[in-house]
Design a protein around this motif. Structure first.
Motif: not given
Length: 399
Positions: A371-399
């Protein structure tokens, strides 16, 4: 490697789309019925005779016993963490990894009374930090091997001294203005002091971040493919652990490292001493709270940065990150996010109190980051799976 002057203020893995969280579902009759049913069940469970029945009933006793065990773990969890701390302080994992030892030999080696040491060894064995071999000697257990493999764990365990002192009176943390050891340690969280942070303070917190950043870097590199990018900005880079890990795997990348001036001063020697071609690295001191980010990037990385920010300051940072990107550029956010199961406990409970004691920031779910990303004007928000999601998760978005 080039170092630029302070910036002045200016006007890998599988991925899934993160759906918009517009709270469109009204609270209809089914939702009200569900709440009523859950409320009634909880009211019954709070009665002593119901608890006794569920504990003894064949069909419910396994669930009742599991709940009792979970609650007991919550009640005594501090003793678990202090068992780990004691193992770290006595260097037991490294000692027993090299040579398994019996109780008497260990007591003599550590100069600890045998009956006291036995309490620690039995506790650590019960927690699978250590194991007792058939010859009655002790060796490293399955969970203890993780401490050997990742030195950052021991650094965090020692750092918990500050957190536990601040949380000794947790209600005070909630109700009174906070003057905490954590806030003093993480000096950059004090906005009124950012301009004149003592270099020794910057070195202290940067060492903690660097020690825990290698695992995060490995997880991010396993989740996202950086090969399509040429210009990367690591905003809030610390001493450059993440940036150098990316640079080592992607020779096509030029990297800009951006952080507070005393932190960038610490990053410089580490970059120079690395095997990375220093001409690919540009070090820029600055403060994204009151200045813009270096522009012309096709990917901006915020590695364990966003959770330090309030919603207002996070939105401002995301807007600056978007302005720093070329059209079509990517923002990558990597941190511990609140989710389900273990991620919920780590994100909501651990990081919730950690950030509260630190004095700034909040733990967020993927949907809240989206939601923060979209409110800032980003689009195509995606989460990328990591092998240890409890430690870190990855989210990308496009300008």
């Amino acid at each position: 490697m080039t170092v630029q002057g302070p910036m002045a203020p200016q006007a890998g893995g599988a991925s899934v789309n993160i759906p918009k969280n517009n709270n469109a579902m009204a609270r209809g009759p089914f939702s009200r019925l569900k709440d009523w049913a859950n409320d009634w069940i909880i009211q019954q469970l709070s009665k002593r005779h119901v608890q006794r029945f569920l504990t003894h009933n064949f069909f419910t006793r396994s669930t009742a016993r599991r709940d009792a065990r979970d609650l007991y773990d919550i009640c005594v969890g501090f003793s678990y963490s202090q068992t780990l701390r004691c193992c770290v302080e006595l260097n037991l994992f490294q000692l027993l990894h090299d040579t398994p030892m019996g109780l008497a030999d260990l007591a003599a080696h550590l100069d600890v009374p045998k009956q006291n040491l036995q309490v620690l060894l039995e506790s650590a064995t019960a927690l699978k930090l250590l194991r007792q071999r058939t010859d009655q000697t002790y060796a490293v257990g399955r969970l203890g091997t993780a401490v050997l493999a990742d030195p950052g764990i021991a650094v965090i365990v020692r750092h918990h001294d500050l957190l536990y002192r601040d949380l000794a009176q947790p209600v005070d943390v909630l109700t009174t203005p906070l003057k905490s050891d954590m806030a003093a340690f993480w000096a950059y969280t004090q906005d009124d002091k950012v301009g004149d942070i003592d270099p020794s303070l910057a070195n202290n917190y940067s060492e903690v971040m660097a020690a825990t950043q290698s695992t995060v870097a490995d997880l991010v590199l396993g989740a996202y493919d950086f090969s399509k990018h040429t210009d990367l900005l690591d905003a809030g880079c610390g001493t450059g652990t993440f940036a150098m890990a990316v640079a080592a795997q992607h020779a096509n990348l030029n990297l800009t490292l951006y952080d507070l001036p005393p932190v960038i001063e610490l990053a410089g020697p580490k970059v120079e001493a690395s095997v990375i071609d220093a001409t690919r690295m540009t070090l820029v001191p600055g403060n994204f709270a009151d200045g813009s980010l270096p522009t012309g990037q096709d990917i901006v990385c915020l590695i364990r940065v966003l959770h330090d920010q309030s919603d207002e300051s996070a939105s401002a940072l995301l807007a600056k990150a978007r302005a720093a990107l070329k059209p079509g550029g990517t923002i990558l956010i990597a941190e511990t996010l609140a989710g389900s199961d273990a991620a919920e406990r780590i994100g909501r409970v651990y990081f919730g109190w950690f950030l509260l004691a630190m004095g700034r920031g909040r733990a967020r779910s993927p949907g809240q980051v989206s939601q923060l990303l979209r409110e800032s004007g980003f689009k195509d928000v995606r989460e990328h799976s990591t092998s240890l999601p409890m430690i870190v998760r990855v989210i990308t978005a496009q300008r």
